[in-house]
Design an enzyme around this catalytic site. Sequence first.
Site, PDB file in Angstrom:
ATOM      1  N   ASP A   1      -9.839   3.362   2.003  1.00 49.79           N
ATOM      2  CA  ASP A   1     -10.022   2.961   3.408  1.00 49.79           C
ATOM      3  C   ASP A   1     -10.657   4.105   4.198  1.00 49.79           C
ATOM      4  O   ASP A   1     -11.588   3.904   4.974  1.00 49.79           O
ATOM      5  CB  ASP A   1      -8.666   2.644   4.073  1.00 49.79           C
TER       6      ASP A   1
ATOM      7  N   LYS B   1       0.796  -1.235   0.000  1.00 47.74           N
ATOM      8  CA  LYS B   1       0.000   0.000   0.000  1.00 47.74           C
ATOM      9  C   LYS B   1       0.831   1.290   0.000  1.00 47.74           C
ATOM     10  O   LYS B   1       0.389   2.301  -0.544  1.00 47.74           O
ATOM     11  CB  LYS B   1      -0.931   0.026   1.215  1.00 47.74           C
TER      12      LYS B   1
END
Length: 296
Positions: A106, A70
């Site tokens: 997210d 990520k």
Amino acid sequence: MISGRTRIFGVIGDPVEHVMAPAINNAAFRKLGLDFLQVPFRVKKEDLGKAIEGMRALNIRGINVTIPHKVAVMPFLNELDPLAERIGAVNTIANDGGVLTGYNTDAPGFLQALLGEGIEPKGRNVVILGAGGASRAVSFILAERGSNVVILNRTLERAKELADVVSGALRKEIRALKLDRENLARELGGAHILVNTTSVGMSPNINETPVSADLLKSKLVVFDIVINPIKTRLLGEAEVAGAQTIRGVDMLVWQGVVAFEIWTGLKAPYELMKEEVVKALEEQSAVNGQHRSARL
Ligand code: ATR
């Protein structure tokens, strides 16, 4: 039916066996009659740059990015959505004619999960437990939305570092404290929302909880981003205390919804995606399942 016209999506991670994105997105693609297909790719750390180059070369339309890529994926992209840049992590990439843009879903997924339950965090006092990667996304989006944020972490130094980064970026005071009973009791006394981003209570340690039950009260909204088990001890005890609860699985669904909408420009079939997430999680925990948080 896969044909020459089928558009391919991927999800990269290592390991990748547990990811739920293909099950969820393929169900949503089918539902909307889209000739799209998502497949998993296990990509080793040292091959990340080549994998992203391959995405361009093969004209893969979008990929989800999961652990451990990520943060490391960011330098290989052409553009970064401002929120992803600020958070310093990308979990969704869109390929527009060879131009790769990185997004972080997210954080908006977390916010949508709150808003979806009728909770507006603006102006509210929020206690965030944990100062890892997940806390970073949560802390940023809440501070940006206008919440009064305090971060409590077992390692005080990490909480301070995160609070400094968020305050520096948003010019807003974020407090940092050690996660102990005394601080928890005091902070929860005036809190509206409690968010657990630590791994406490996650499978297999399902009998653990980061907050003892006597500190929970009915006026609190308790959000636990752990997804396995779906109902953690913290959420169970919060319910008993009469608090409103929001589950990690709700955040998982919403971040998938946000990614789907970035890729397709269409409204995602939320209910179907939610069903698929719960089904995939139940199947996975029946097998073994030891992961958590926002990891589609
Ligand atoms: P993630 O990216 O999922 O947030 P992480 O970066 O490893 O994962 O962060 C894990 C978080 O859970 C940290 O805040 C960690 O606290 P430390 O910074 O002190 O390590 C917290 N955590 C893990 N186990 C814990 C425990 N037994 N008690 C309290 N906090 C714990």
